[in-house]
Design an enzyme around this catalytic site. Structure first.
Site, mmCIF file in Angstrom:
data_model
loop_
_atom_site.group_PDB
_atom_site.id
_atom_site.type_symbol
_atom_site.label_atom_id
_atom_site.label_comp_id
_atom_site.label_asym_id
_atom_site.label_seq_id
_atom_site.Cartn_x
_atom_site.Cartn_y
_atom_site.Cartn_z
ATOM 1 N N LYS A 74 0.844 -1.200 0.000
ATOM 2 C CA LYS A 74 0.000 0.000 0.000
ATOM 3 C C LYS A 74 0.878 1.248 0.000
ATOM 4 C CE LYS A 74 -3.867 1.915 2.706
ATOM 5 N NZ LYS A 74 -4.737 1.708 3.878
ATOM 6 N N SER A 93 -9.755 1.533 2.799
ATOM 7 C CA SER A 93 -8.906 2.347 1.961
ATOM 8 C C SER A 93 -7.897 1.541 1.143
ATOM 9 C CB SER A 93 -8.144 3.346 2.826
ATOM 10 O OG SER A 93 -7.232 2.680 3.675
ATOM 11 N N SER A 128 -9.732 -0.872 6.837
ATOM 12 C CA SER A 128 -9.119 -0.633 5.531
ATOM 13 C C SER A 128 -8.496 -1.858 4.873
ATOM 14 C CB SER A 128 -8.059 0.465 5.640
ATOM 15 O OG SER A 128 -8.696 1.714 5.751
#
Lengths: 102, 490
Positions: free
Chosen positions: B78, B153, B177
């Site tokens: 990420k 996310s 997330s």
């Protein structure tokens, strides 16, 4: 709970974020809706309830305060990330406006 | 089937049996990324040459007999996690040019094993969102339906794993997330207990809630990665000293399957009158309800004891979460001011330098969070918001502690609905916040939780179920998930 455009302007100034008038209006509306929702917490009796700031239960995690050398290549990489450099020093606008002209 | 579609377990075996090399595996992933990234947009940065060089080095280790569990396995990270000498934007333009000289501890551990870093995954900027539409690099599309969101996310990480662009991904879960996009994309995602893994090098969002964990195709792969990344770190004082079990070996030990395991079903997650749906925004999607009920039946057949339980403060979790997070966020993001690194606005005025750099470099949702947080922490409001939220946080924790006296694990949906349309909730931040109702409570309480695929809707959209365990119970949590996964595979 509602937040006015004036309050949004004030908070944005404190948070150092330039907003357009449309953004100020939109944030006032959306944040008001969020704050309205937060009111459900008022239903909860929290008298004498301690706060939770962390969940691990760890206390006093110490380490020695020692100076460590920064390797020259790391130092170079850090300097290369800086937006404006002069003689390998970070360049920023004057903190006191106009003072540099004295 | 391409070799990029393999699990870590299968690929590690294939590498050792010399069926293919790490370079082959990396090429297969890079080819898949090249083919799909324009549509799915799961990657912000792709490292072709560097990844192939790392793969060649991994092949040398495999040949020399010094390979470890993750040697030669291609993975992605990420973009809100710091990777040394690899651009790390956090999906915000203020860090568009940022190449860090250091690395997150969890990523160092994985790379020291010789895993191959393919690149950086798109996400909601700094982890702010539940749809991956708050990225300044465009939304991520769901590989199962390109008109739908991938979740957030960590949408890019979930989509990359689901679409076989990498074998696993490392992401960050503050309030869902990892789990929510895992559910929406049909992969497995673990939020570890707070303190289990080092947060050093994670772009901080809410420091008292942030955790780092893996997204994979199987529970066993989660165990393999967790074993590699877990443990105390001198660079993160909130990591716990507890030893790291051999999670993978422990999975095999459980002989009785789910027989006798006490599975709690928290009523608040299912009842429309519980308060979760009181605002009108969130109701459990009928197909999510159906798949959850079917899972409960399957658990009963497998000999598990189903116990109806109550977590009475569940309905306050989102309100607590969205006070604590923006408050801690607004403090953490103060460091991004355009002064020392990142993209600086062109001006000779110091105030304007801050205000314009931040205006240009943050998307709307990041600005909103900073504004809410600044407001909630300001004089006169601190007690009413931040302190009140921290007190209710205590009550939510106590709910979990009490319920884990009665049951071994909790079963809930991960998300109240399957993937929704891109743009559908984009103009209603509160509706987006409420997408976290099922995932926020465990986060607020610091409990570990895993989302595993439980089936698909009639439109072929994946639905995930969440298992929540007591603090630091990853070992048993993973073994329950492993057994449940076997039942789904039947």
């Amino acid at each position: 709970m509602s937040l006015s455009v004036e309050e949004v302007k004030k908070i944005a100034e404190l948070a150092r974020i330039e907003l357009t008038p449309e953004e100020e209006k939109r944030h006032a509306e959306t944040i008001s809706a969020v704050l309205e929702y937060m009111k459900i917490l008022n239903e909860v009796d929290t008298k004498d309830v301690p706060i939770t700031a962390q969940v691990t239960g760890l206390e006093n995690v110490f380490r020695e305060d020692v100076v460590r050398e920064c390797p020259p290549e790391t130092r170079r990489k850090l300097l290369d990330q800086m937006p404006s450099l002069e003689m390998d020093e970070l360049e920023v606008p004057g903190v006191f406006n106009g003072l540099e002209e004295i | 089937m391409g070799i990029n579609e393999l699990t870590i377990e299968q690929a590690a075996l294939g590498l050792r049996e010399k069926k293919f090399t790490a370079v082959d595996l990396t090429r297969a992933c890079l080819a898949r990324i090249a083919e799909r990234n324009r549509e799915i947009n799961a990657f912000i940065t792709v490292r072709e040459e560097e990844a192939l060089a790392e793969a060649a080095a991994a092949d040398a280790r495999l040949a020399a007999g010094t390979a470890e569990a993750l040697t030669g396995i291609p993975f992605s990270v990420k973009d809100a996690i710091i990777t040394k000498d690899v651009r790390s934007t956090g999906a915000a333009k203020i860090l568009d040019n940022y190449t860090p000289p250091f690395e997150a501890t969890v990523i160092s551990k994985i790379r020291q094993q010789g895993a191959v870093l393919l690149g950086k995954n798109n996400c909601d900027a700094f982890g702010h969102g539940a749809s991956n539409e708050n990225s300044m690099y465009g939304p991520v599309r769901n590989p199962h339906d390109l008109k739908k969101v991938a979740g957030g996310s960590s949408g890019g990480s979930a989509a990359a794993v689901a679409d076989s662009q990498c074998l696993f991904a490392i992401a960050e879960d503050t309030g869902g997330s990892i789990r929510q996009p895992a559910s929406l994309c049909g992969v497995v995602g673990l939020r570890p207990s707070y303190g289990r893994n080092s947060r050093f090098g994670i772009m901080p969002m809410a420091s008292s809630l942030d955790t780092v964990g893996p997204l994979t195709k199987t529970v066993k792969d989660i165990a393999i990665v967790l074993k590699a990344i877990a443990g105390q770190d001198s660079k993160d004082a909130t990591t716990v000293p507890d030893g790291v079990p051999d999670y993978e070996a422990e999975l095999q030990k459980k002989n009785g399957g789910l027989r006798g395991v006490r599975v709690g079903i928290p009523q608040e997650y299912f009842s429309a009158t519980s308060g979760l749906a009181a605002d009108g925004g969130v109701l459990l999607h009928p197909e999510v309800q159906r798949l959850t009920k079917e899972s409960v039946e399957k658990l009963k057949e497998a000999g598990a004891e189903i116990v109806n339980v109550s977590l009475p403060h569940t309905k306050y979790s989102v309100a607590v979460y969205y006070i604590i997070v923006p408050s801690e966020d607004s403090s953490n993001l103060a460091r991004l001011d355009g002064v020392r690194y990142g993209v600086r606005a062109t001006t000779n005025d110091l105030y304007k330098l801050y205000a314009e750099s931040r205006a240009n470099g943050f998307p709307e949702e990041v600005k909103r969070r900073i504004l809410i947080g600044t407001y909630a922490l300001s004089a006169g409001y601190y007690d009413a918001y931040y302190k009140k939220a921290q007190q209710v946080r205590t009550l939510i924790r106590r709910d979990f502690d009490a319920v884990f006296q009665k049951v071994d694990v909790l079963l809930t949906p991960t998300s109240p609905f399957p993937a929704f349309g891109i743009g559908e909730k984009a103009n209603d931040p509160l509706a987006m916040y409420l997408a976290d109702v099922m995932v926020a409570p465990a986060a607020v309480a610091g409990m570990p939780a895993i989302s595993i695929p439980a089936g698909t809707t009639s439109d072929n959209l994946p639905v995930g179920l969440q298992l929540i365990g007591p603090r630091l119970s990853e070992n048993t949590l993973l073994s329950f998930a492993y057994e449940l996964e076997k039942i789904y595979a039947l």
